[in-house]
Design a protein around this motif. Structure first.
Motif, PDB file in Angstrom:
ATOM      1  N   GLY A  98      25.978  75.821  44.286  1.00  0.00           N
ATOM      2  CA  GLY A  98      24.778  75.008  44.137  1.00  0.00           C
ATOM      3  C   GLY A  98      23.575  75.738  43.582  1.00  0.00           C
ATOM      4  O   GLY A  98      22.497  75.151  43.469  1.00  0.00           O
ATOM      5  N   VAL A  99      23.745  77.023  43.208  1.00  0.00           N
ATOM      6  CA  VAL A  99      22.636  77.807  42.667  1.00  0.00           C
ATOM      7  C   VAL A  99      22.812  77.945  41.161  1.00  0.00           C
ATOM      8  O   VAL A  99      23.941  78.092  40.666  1.00  0.00           O
ATOM      9  N   ALA A 100      21.697  77.885  40.430  1.00  0.00           N
ATOM     10  CA  ALA A 100      21.759  78.043  38.973  1.00  0.00           C
ATOM     11  C   ALA A 100      22.346  79.408  38.618  1.00  0.00           C
ATOM     12  O   ALA A 100      22.114  80.400  39.309  1.00  0.00           O
ATOM     13  N   THR A 101      23.124  79.444  37.543  1.00  0.00           N
ATOM     14  CA  THR A 101      23.822  80.667  37.148  1.00  0.00           C
ATOM     15  C   THR A 101      22.841  81.783  36.823  1.00  0.00           C
ATOM     16  O   THR A 101      21.887  81.595  36.074  1.00  0.00           O
ATOM     17  N   PRO A 161      35.323  78.783  31.428  1.00  0.00           N
ATOM     18  CA  PRO A 161      34.355  77.687  31.585  1.00  0.00           C
ATOM     19  C   PRO A 161      33.484  77.847  32.826  1.00  0.00           C
ATOM     20  O   PRO A 161      32.309  77.465  32.830  1.00  0.00           O
ATOM     21  N   LEU A 162      34.056  78.445  33.891  1.00  0.00           N
ATOM     22  CA  LEU A 162      33.295  78.611  35.126  1.00  0.00           C
ATOM     23  C   LEU A 162      32.231  79.686  35.010  1.00  0.00           C
ATOM     24  O   LEU A 162      31.335  79.774  35.850  1.00  0.00           O
ATOM     25  N   ALA A 163      32.324  80.545  34.000  1.00  0.00           N
ATOM     26  CA  ALA A 163      31.318  81.593  33.826  1.00  0.00           C
ATOM     27  C   ALA A 163      29.929  80.993  33.634  1.00  0.00           C
ATOM     28  O   ALA A 163      28.920  81.637  33.876  1.00  0.00           O
ATOM     29  N   ALA A 164      29.903  79.731  33.235  1.00  0.00           N
ATOM     30  CA  ALA A 164      28.612  79.085  33.025  1.00  0.00           C
ATOM     31  C   ALA A 164      28.293  78.024  34.073  1.00  0.00           C
ATOM     32  O   ALA A 164      27.134  77.806  34.398  1.00  0.00           O
ATOM     33  N   VAL A 165      29.332  77.374  34.643  1.00  0.00           N
ATOM     34  CA  VAL A 165      29.045  76.227  35.493  1.00  0.00           C
ATOM     35  C   VAL A 165      29.397  76.424  36.955  1.00  0.00           C
ATOM     36  O   VAL A 165      29.075  75.579  37.778  1.00  0.00           O
ATOM     37  N   GLY A 166      30.093  77.490  37.333  1.00  0.00           N
ATOM     38  CA  GLY A 166      30.428  77.710  38.736  1.00  0.00           C
ATOM     39  C   GLY A 166      31.849  77.307  39.064  1.00  0.00           C
ATOM     40  O   GLY A 166      32.656  77.038  38.191  1.00  0.00           O
ATOM     41  N   SER A 167      32.169  77.257  40.378  1.00  0.00           N
ATOM     42  CA  SER A 167      33.542  77.029  40.807  1.00  0.00           C
ATOM     43  C   SER A 167      33.711  75.605  41.321  1.00  0.00           C
ATOM     44  O   SER A 167      32.857  74.751  41.129  1.00  0.00           O
ATOM     45  N   GLY A 168      34.860  75.382  41.992  1.00  0.00           N
ATOM     46  CA  GLY A 168      35.117  74.086  42.571  1.00  0.00           C
ATOM     47  C   GLY A 168      36.378  73.428  42.061  1.00  0.00           C
ATOM     48  O   GLY A 168      36.696  72.329  42.469  1.00  0.00           O
ATOM     49  N   ILE A 169      37.102  74.059  41.138  1.00  0.00           N
ATOM     50  CA  ILE A 169      38.329  73.489  40.615  1.00  0.00           C
ATOM     51  C   ILE A 169      39.462  73.732  41.601  1.00  0.00           C
ATOM     52  O   ILE A 169      39.602  74.829  42.142  1.00  0.00           O
ATOM     53  N   VAL A 170      40.288  72.726  41.813  1.00  0.00           N
ATOM     54  CA  VAL A 170      41.368  72.810  42.783  1.00  0.00           C
ATOM     55  C   VAL A 170      42.304  73.962  42.441  1.00  0.00           C
ATOM     56  O   VAL A 170      42.692  74.145  41.294  1.00  0.00           O
ATOM     57  N   ALA A 171      42.654  74.747  43.449  1.00  0.00           N
ATOM     58  CA  ALA A 171      43.609  75.863  43.364  1.00  0.00           C
ATOM     59  C   ALA A 171      43.061  77.062  42.591  1.00  0.00           C
ATOM     60  O   ALA A 171      43.785  78.015  42.368  1.00  0.00           O
ATOM     61  N   PHE A 172      41.789  77.053  42.206  1.00  0.00           N
ATOM     62  CA  PHE A 172      41.248  78.212  41.498  1.00  0.00           C
ATOM     63  C   PHE A 172      41.276  79.451  42.389  1.00  0.00           C
ATOM     64  O   PHE A 172      41.647  80.538  41.946  1.00  0.00           O
ATOM     65  N   GLY A 173      40.883  79.285  43.643  1.00  0.00           N
ATOM     66  CA  GLY A 173      40.891  80.421  44.562  1.00  0.00           C
ATOM     67  C   GLY A 173      42.287  80.968  44.786  1.00  0.00           C
ATOM     68  O   GLY A 173      42.489  82.178  44.835  1.00  0.00           O
ATOM     69  N   LEU A 174      43.270  80.061  44.906  1.00  0.00           N
ATOM     70  CA  LEU A 174      44.650  80.501  45.088  1.00  0.00           C
ATOM     71  C   LEU A 174      45.135  81.280  43.880  1.00  0.00           C
ATOM     72  O   LEU A 174      45.804  82.307  44.012  1.00  0.00           O
ATOM     73  N   LEU A 175      44.791  80.826  42.680  1.00  0.00           N
ATOM     74  CA  LEU A 175      45.179  81.526  41.451  1.00  0.00           C
ATOM     75  C   LEU A 175      44.587  82.927  41.419  1.00  0.00           C
ATOM     76  O   LEU A 175      45.267  83.894  41.044  1.00  0.00           O
ATOM     77  N   GLU A 176      43.326  83.043  41.828  1.00  0.00           N
ATOM     78  CA  GLU A 176      42.691  84.362  41.866  1.00  0.00           C
ATOM     79  C   GLU A 176      43.398  85.301  42.837  1.00  0.00           C
ATOM     80  O   GLU A 176      43.610  86.471  42.542  1.00  0.00           O
ATOM     81  N   ARG A 177      43.750  84.786  43.993  1.00  0.00           N
ATOM     82  CA  ARG A 177      44.391  85.635  45.007  1.00  0.00           C
ATOM     83  C   ARG A 177      45.782  86.076  44.573  1.00  0.00           C
ATOM     84  O   ARG A 177      46.174  87.216  44.805  1.00  0.00           O
TER      85      ARG A 177
END
Length: 224
Positions: A98-101, A161-177
């Protein structure tokens, strides 16, 4: 290999600690690993894990150069980028939801992407230096390089795309881990191929005549 194993365990342990500290606060399926920086002690764990992996990578590629399994500037430069990126990931935290990039978040996300991109380059450079394999290690490393490259492509498709707009996409955290675990495993494979495929000490191929060996071992007394 044992050294890499110990330090790899330290890096993995640091991430486990971050997950324990953030249990019930950070969603491991959706939220990126970087969100643990907002949990007390989580940021320090991320920095420790990243720094340890950076050192492990530099040690492995340094030994690869010493044994002749790395040549030219590319593998060293790629591993240097990996090492710097892993440290920057811990030094520059991402933004809270919720914070601006901010610039810190851009550095964090770009560094994470760079670390994933350059690691397969190192493995490819090392594997192609093996002429006549002594073990299955080169084959395992080549397969892991392809697998990691595919994961990198999937990761970047979501991450950039998230480098500019942030997170919240389903399974993104799982992919990172999953990517983080594969990254540690990939460093293990690099260390393994260096251990198994390093050229042994040079030997003199010319045989020693048996008569010479006997005369050198016990002189004959002709006067007797």
């Amino acid at each position: 290999m044992r050294t890499v194993g110990r330090w790899g365990a330290v890096a993995l342990g640091a991430m486990v600690v971050a997950h324990v500290l953030g249990a019930g606060i950070v969603d491991p399926v959706i939220d990126p690993v970087s969100f643990y920086a907002f949990v007390p002690g989580g940021g320090e764990a991320i920095l420790l894990g990243g720094t340890v992996l950076a050192l492990v990578g530099l040690v492995v590629v340094g030994r690869a150069y010493r044994t002749g399994l790395a040549t030219g500037p590319l593998p060293g430069a790629a591993m240097m980028v990996f090492a710097v990126a892993m440290v920057l990931v811990g030094v520059f935290p991402t933004d809270p939801p919720g914070v601006a990039t901010t610039l810190s978040a851009v550095v964090h996300r770009t560094s994470a992407a760079a670390a994933f991109v350059v690691l397969p380059v190192v493995g490819h450079c090392v594997a192609r230096q093996v002429g006549a394999p002594r073990s299955a290690a080169p084959r395992r490393l080549r397969r892991a390089t392809v697998a990691l490259a595919v994961l990198v492509a999937a990761f970047l498709a979501v991450h950039l795309p998230l480098a500019a707009v942030g997170s919240g996409i389903v399974a993104f955290g799982l992919l990172e881990r999953v990517g983080f675990v594969l990254m540690i495993g990939y460093l293990f494979l690099l260390a393994d191929i260096v251990d198994r495929e390093s050229p042994g000490p040079a030997r003199d191929p010319s045989p020693v005549p048996a008569t010479t060996a006997v005369s050198e071992a016990r002189p004959v007394d002709l006067a007797a």
